[in-house]
Design a protein around this motif. Sequence first.
Motif, PDB file in Angstrom:
ATOM      1  N   ILE A 646       1.132  -1.100  -0.059  1.00 33.84           N
ATOM      2  CA  ILE A 646       0.198  -0.231   0.035  1.00 33.84           C
ATOM      3  C   ILE A 646       0.869   1.180   0.136  1.00 33.84           C
ATOM      4  O   ILE A 646       2.005   1.318   1.126  1.00 33.84           O
ATOM      5  CB  ILE A 646      -0.724   0.925   1.577  1.00 33.84           C
ATOM      6  CG1 ILE A 646      -1.826  -1.304   1.500  1.00 33.84           C
ATOM      7  CG2 ILE A 646      -1.551   1.405   1.748  1.00 33.84           C
ATOM      8  CD1 ILE A 646      -2.384  -1.086   2.382  1.00 33.84           C
ATOM      9  N   THR A 647       1.096   2.189  -0.553  1.00 28.79           N
ATOM     10  CA  THR A 647       1.919   3.415  -1.083  1.00 28.79           C
ATOM     11  C   THR A 647       0.899   4.596  -1.970  1.00 28.79           C
ATOM     12  O   THR A 647      -0.273   3.758  -2.707  1.00 28.79           O
ATOM     13  CB  THR A 647       2.889   2.821  -1.459  1.00 28.79           C
ATOM     14  OG1 THR A 647       3.381   4.226  -1.006  1.00 28.79           O
ATOM     15  CG2 THR A 647       3.162   2.963  -3.127  1.00 28.79           C
ATOM     16  N   GLY A 648       0.926   5.375  -1.103  1.00 32.50           N
ATOM     17  CA  GLY A 648       0.279   6.401  -1.782  1.00 32.50           C
ATOM     18  C   GLY A 648      -1.033   6.805  -1.121  1.00 32.50           C
ATOM     19  O   GLY A 648      -2.311   7.427  -2.617  1.00 32.50           O
ATOM     20  N   ALA A 649      -1.238   6.214  -0.391  1.00 32.92           N
ATOM     21  CA  ALA A 649      -2.981   5.816  -0.697  1.00 32.92           C
ATOM     22  C   ALA A 649      -3.648   6.693   0.320  1.00 32.92           C
ATOM     23  O   ALA A 649      -3.062   6.996   1.008  1.00 32.92           O
ATOM     24  CB  ALA A 649      -3.400   4.260  -0.481  1.00 32.92           C
ATOM     25  N   PHE A 650      -4.958   6.709   0.120  1.00 32.04           N
ATOM     26  CA  PHE A 650      -6.066   8.106   1.963  1.00 32.04           C
ATOM     27  C   PHE A 650      -6.619   6.770   1.999  1.00 32.04           C
ATOM     28  O   PHE A 650      -7.139   6.354   1.644  1.00 32.04           O
ATOM     29  CB  PHE A 650      -6.640   8.423   0.429  1.00 32.04           C
ATOM     30  CG  PHE A 650      -7.967   9.373   1.689  1.00 32.04           C
ATOM     31  CD1 PHE A 650      -7.842  10.460   2.216  1.00 32.04           C
ATOM     32  CD2 PHE A 650      -8.996   8.109   1.842  1.00 32.04           C
ATOM     33  CE1 PHE A 650      -8.557  11.160   2.740  1.00 32.04           C
ATOM     34  CE2 PHE A 650      -9.764   9.542   2.476  1.00 32.04           C
ATOM     35  CZ  PHE A 650      -9.923  10.543   2.988  1.00 32.04           C
ATOM     36  N   VAL A 651      -6.548   6.354   3.150  1.00 32.11           N
ATOM     37  CA  VAL A 651      -6.764   6.016   3.869  1.00 32.11           C
ATOM     38  C   VAL A 651      -7.768   6.309   4.859  1.00 32.11           C
ATOM     39  O   VAL A 651      -8.142   7.439   5.676  1.00 32.11           O
ATOM     40  CB  VAL A 651      -6.342   4.538   4.799  1.00 32.11           C
ATOM     41  CG1 VAL A 651      -6.973   3.311   5.625  1.00 32.11           C
ATOM     42  CG2 VAL A 651      -4.991   4.441   4.561  1.00 32.11           C
ATOM     43  N   ASP A 652      -9.503   5.905   4.877  1.00 38.11           N
ATOM     44  CA  ASP A 652      -9.969   6.828   5.534  1.00 38.11           C
ATOM     45  C   ASP A 652     -10.599   5.163   6.512  1.00 38.11           C
ATOM     46  O   ASP A 652     -10.803   4.056   6.753  1.00 38.11           O
ATOM     47  CB  ASP A 652     -11.952   6.540   4.394  1.00 38.11           C
ATOM     48  CG  ASP A 652     -13.054   6.811   5.765  1.00 38.11           C
ATOM     49  OD1 ASP A 652     -12.849   7.639   6.620  1.00 38.11           O
ATOM     50  OD2 ASP A 652     -14.020   6.584   4.757  1.00 38.11           O
ATOM     51  N   ALA A 653      -9.651   6.415   8.090  1.00 36.13           N
ATOM     52  CA  ALA A 653     -10.299   6.076   9.433  1.00 36.13           C
ATOM     53  C   ALA A 653     -11.632   6.219  10.075  1.00 36.13           C
ATOM     54  O   ALA A 653     -10.983   7.174  11.323  1.00 36.13           O
ATOM     55  CB  ALA A 653      -8.770   5.766  10.039  1.00 36.13           C
ATOM     56  N   SER A 654     -12.966   6.636   9.311  1.00 35.11           N
ATOM     57  CA  SER A 654     -13.177   7.609  10.600  1.00 35.11           C
ATOM     58  C   SER A 654     -14.614   6.802  10.524  1.00 35.11           C
ATOM     59  O   SER A 654     -15.551   7.818  10.508  1.00 35.11           O
ATOM     60  CB  SER A 654     -13.998   9.036   9.089  1.00 35.11           C
ATOM     61  OG  SER A 654     -14.512   8.309   8.060  1.00 35.11           O
ATOM     62  N   GLY A 655     -14.474   5.639  10.138  1.00 34.61           N
ATOM     63  CA  GLY A 655     -15.484   4.934  11.156  1.00 34.61           C
ATOM     64  C   GLY A 655     -17.044   5.156  10.285  1.00 34.61           C
ATOM     65  O   GLY A 655     -17.910   5.303  10.741  1.00 34.61           O
ATOM     66  N   GLY A 656     -16.824   5.209   8.900  1.00 32.97           N
ATOM     67  CA  GLY A 656     -17.796   5.696   7.743  1.00 32.97           C
ATOM     68  C   GLY A 656     -18.226   6.692   7.565  1.00 32.97           C
ATOM     69  O   GLY A 656     -19.377   6.442   7.214  1.00 32.97           O
ATOM     70  N   THR A 657     -17.935   7.758   8.336  1.00 30.59           N
ATOM     71  CA  THR A 657     -18.130   8.899   8.214  1.00 30.59           C
ATOM     72  C   THR A 657     -18.293   9.298   6.489  1.00 30.59           C
ATOM     73  O   THR A 657     -19.398  10.787   6.560  1.00 30.59           O
ATOM     74  CB  THR A 657     -17.925   9.984   9.298  1.00 30.59           C
ATOM     75  OG1 THR A 657     -16.943   9.952  10.508  1.00 30.59           O
ATOM     76  CG2 THR A 657     -18.050  11.565   9.298  1.00 30.59           C
ATOM     77  N   LEU A 658     -17.337   9.360   6.006  1.00 28.89           N
ATOM     78  CA  LEU A 658     -17.921   9.769   4.878  1.00 28.89           C
ATOM     79  C   LEU A 658     -18.062   9.010   3.469  1.00 28.89           C
ATOM     80  O   LEU A 658     -18.869   8.900   2.340  1.00 28.89           O
ATOM     81  CB  LEU A 658     -16.170   9.869   4.118  1.00 28.89           C
ATOM     82  CG  LEU A 658     -15.083  10.006   4.425  1.00 28.89           C
ATOM     83  CD1 LEU A 658     -13.572   9.866   3.755  1.00 28.89           C
ATOM     84  CD2 LEU A 658     -15.437  11.737   5.004  1.00 28.89           C
ATOM     85  N   LEU A 659     -19.093   7.918   4.207  1.00 27.50           N
ATOM     86  CA  LEU A 659     -20.574   7.462   3.662  1.00 27.50           C
ATOM     87  C   LEU A 659     -21.660   8.492   2.941  1.00 27.50           C
ATOM     88  O   LEU A 659     -22.258   7.612   2.447  1.00 27.50           O
ATOM     89  CB  LEU A 659     -20.886   5.708   4.170  1.00 27.50           C
ATOM     90  CG  LEU A 659     -19.532   4.873   4.402  1.00 27.50           C
ATOM     91  CD1 LEU A 659     -19.531   4.395   5.180  1.00 27.50           C
ATOM     92  CD2 LEU A 659     -19.092   4.314   3.084  1.00 27.50           C
ATOM     93  N   GLY A 660     -21.645   8.740   4.126  1.00 30.45           N
ATOM     94  CA  GLY A 660     -22.694   9.625   3.445  1.00 30.45           C
ATOM     95  C   GLY A 660     -23.796   9.960   4.908  1.00 30.45           C
ATOM     96  O   GLY A 660     -23.496   8.266   5.351  1.00 30.45           O
TER      97      GLY A 660
END
Length: 660
Positions: A646-660
């Motif tokens: 894994i490199t150059g990645a954006f890893v969402d660690a927001s507990g699904g906040t971005l799922l809307g």
Amino acid sequence: MSVTLDTDVVVVGAGPVGLLLAGDLCARGVRTVVVEQLAEPMTESRASTLHARTMEVFAERGILDRLGELPDGGPGHFGGIRLDLTAAVPGHPYAGQWKCAQTRIEAVLQERAVELGARIRRGRRLAGLDDRGDHMRVETVTAEGGKEWLTGAFVAGCDGWQSTVRRLTGFDFVGQDATREMLRADVAGIDIPNRRFERLRDGLATAYRWPDGSTRVMVHVFGATPRTRTGAPGFDEIVAAWAQVTGERIGHGEPLWLNAFDNTRRQASQYRRGRILLAGDAAHVQLPVGGQALNLGLQDAAELGERLAAHLVGQGEVETLDAYHAQRHPLGARTLTNIQAQAFLLLGGHEVDALRETFAELMRFDGVRTRLARAISGLDAPRTRAAPLATVSTSTTTAGDRRARMDRLANKTALVTGSSRGIGRATALRMAGQGALVAVHYASDENAAGETVRLIEQDGGRAFAVQAELGRPGDVHELFLGLERGLKERTGEAVLDILVNNAGEQTAAGVAPEDITPEHFDRLFAVNAKAPFFIVQRALALLPDGGRIINISSGLTRFANPEQTAYAMTKGAIEQISLHFARHLAPRRITVNSVAPGITNNGSPVFDIPEVVEQMAQLSAFKRVGEAVDVADVVMFLATDEARWITGAFVDASGGTLLG
Ligand code: NAP
């Protein structure tokens, strides 16, 4: 016409060095065949001491788990003068020396190598090596005269001090012949007191009772020069020498193993010739004092495995292989000098008494002790930078539990900026819990940083605090002065395996875009974007191949909140560091990623107000606010070998906040 090779690497010799190398190569996807002339593994115990650097190597590969609990080998010595090896690196998880019979080490290394896919061809003597330009042709022969040929890209000579690989290839083996000889034996059925390098009137004597009740005796009659031998010494000879030096009779015992060794010092002037490489005693021969010979060989193997695999499966050029010689040859030479000095102090007659006394006096100084202990423990050498190593799962032993937990970042160093509290503290605790030495950075709250260090140490980990306020001129320089000093004091070198850019400033309540001032805007950018960029830039010189950079962003780069516009812009900037540096550093196998937390309880007062917490919780798909450890676990994962792809990645660690 292209040849289909039987294997990638032919390792000659199934001793500890060859077997560790074979396992490491297979773990990295290199096909390996081991050729060994003995039909069965050796049953003699020979070397039995492991030092801190070797323990690190074993821990990293899960080999310690397989070996089970190893007894503490007690204090070490330098030329027979007591030297506490735990002085090498106070607090190091494996400081000191550890006992494990060579037969056990070999059995475990063989089991691992085979499970990882190595083929072991026993009862086959190396008879010929033919360099065909683009591959090697290796001729082996059985005791009955049966011939077998193998083709491989490389041959690794791990076949001991009388190495056939070295002889057939014509490597130089330069140095000095032996001037002194020591006799040793394992004897059953005798009951004599333990002795530790006792210098008596006529010679030197050591006796150690093994757990199985047999006794290892080692004896040197002052002035005894090496005899020309065709095999092991006779038991009578050892009995006579023991009686002469100690006055004790051991002739009624049953000799289990007889051996003579001497202070020959020789080293191959090159560790590589074309497609042939040497490791362990095949590359250097020395008095096997205090286990240094075995440990030096195992560390050669760890380095060679890394280099050969990088060349064969990575993009490594031929220079990768030359780097093996460049790295290990000077280290070998230094270790041989150290051993020669010890041999002189140990086996010299009464003419060296004054020198020993002076040496013992000098060894009362901390600096001298530390230096010698680090050299013996192998900790004064740069560590092998382990590329991803596949491990084979093993049953969990109770003895291995603690080590297994500590192993994922064993041997690593980490800087976590802003780890006096919040997500940074949780990350520092996680990484230290996995064996990393962690630099706990903070800006102003010295007590909080001290508390992070205390919590780590309380749990058996290692950490130190580094202060530097980011966002001011000279900030990064100040940070690295403290960091490098702290690393050097504890490891002897300034190598940083893992960088976590976590420190950040935000305005808790937010500021409407209409109200943010240029000064505030600049401050946010200075701390959250400019400082991380220059921290990465400065860290490049300290990061080894395979290092890790993790930048803490925010879900706000994907989730609009106008009152955090400027802050979110800084986080957008930090994500660009990950994207572009990931590409820039890929040739060095350094991964660079961004982790984006959502609302995370960092202990600030707002998280004590239930109604507010309830409201914030609704943003997450799991309907709770994040805890600092929720994010720390993600950061921790990205720091491990398992995340190598894994490199150059954006890893969402927001507990699904971005799922809307
Ligand atoms: P925090 O509890 O506010 O702690 C901030 C840490 O950064 C402290 O160790 C602090 O040191 C240090 N720091 C702050 N300003 C600094 C400066 N100018 N120079 C050097 N160090 C400085 O942080 P957190 O909430 O755990 O957040 C950690 C990271 O996650 C930040 O980058 C933040 O933007 C990001 N994040 C947090 C959340 C969240 O909800 N918590 C959400 C998204 C992203 P002192 O203790 O010495 O002041």
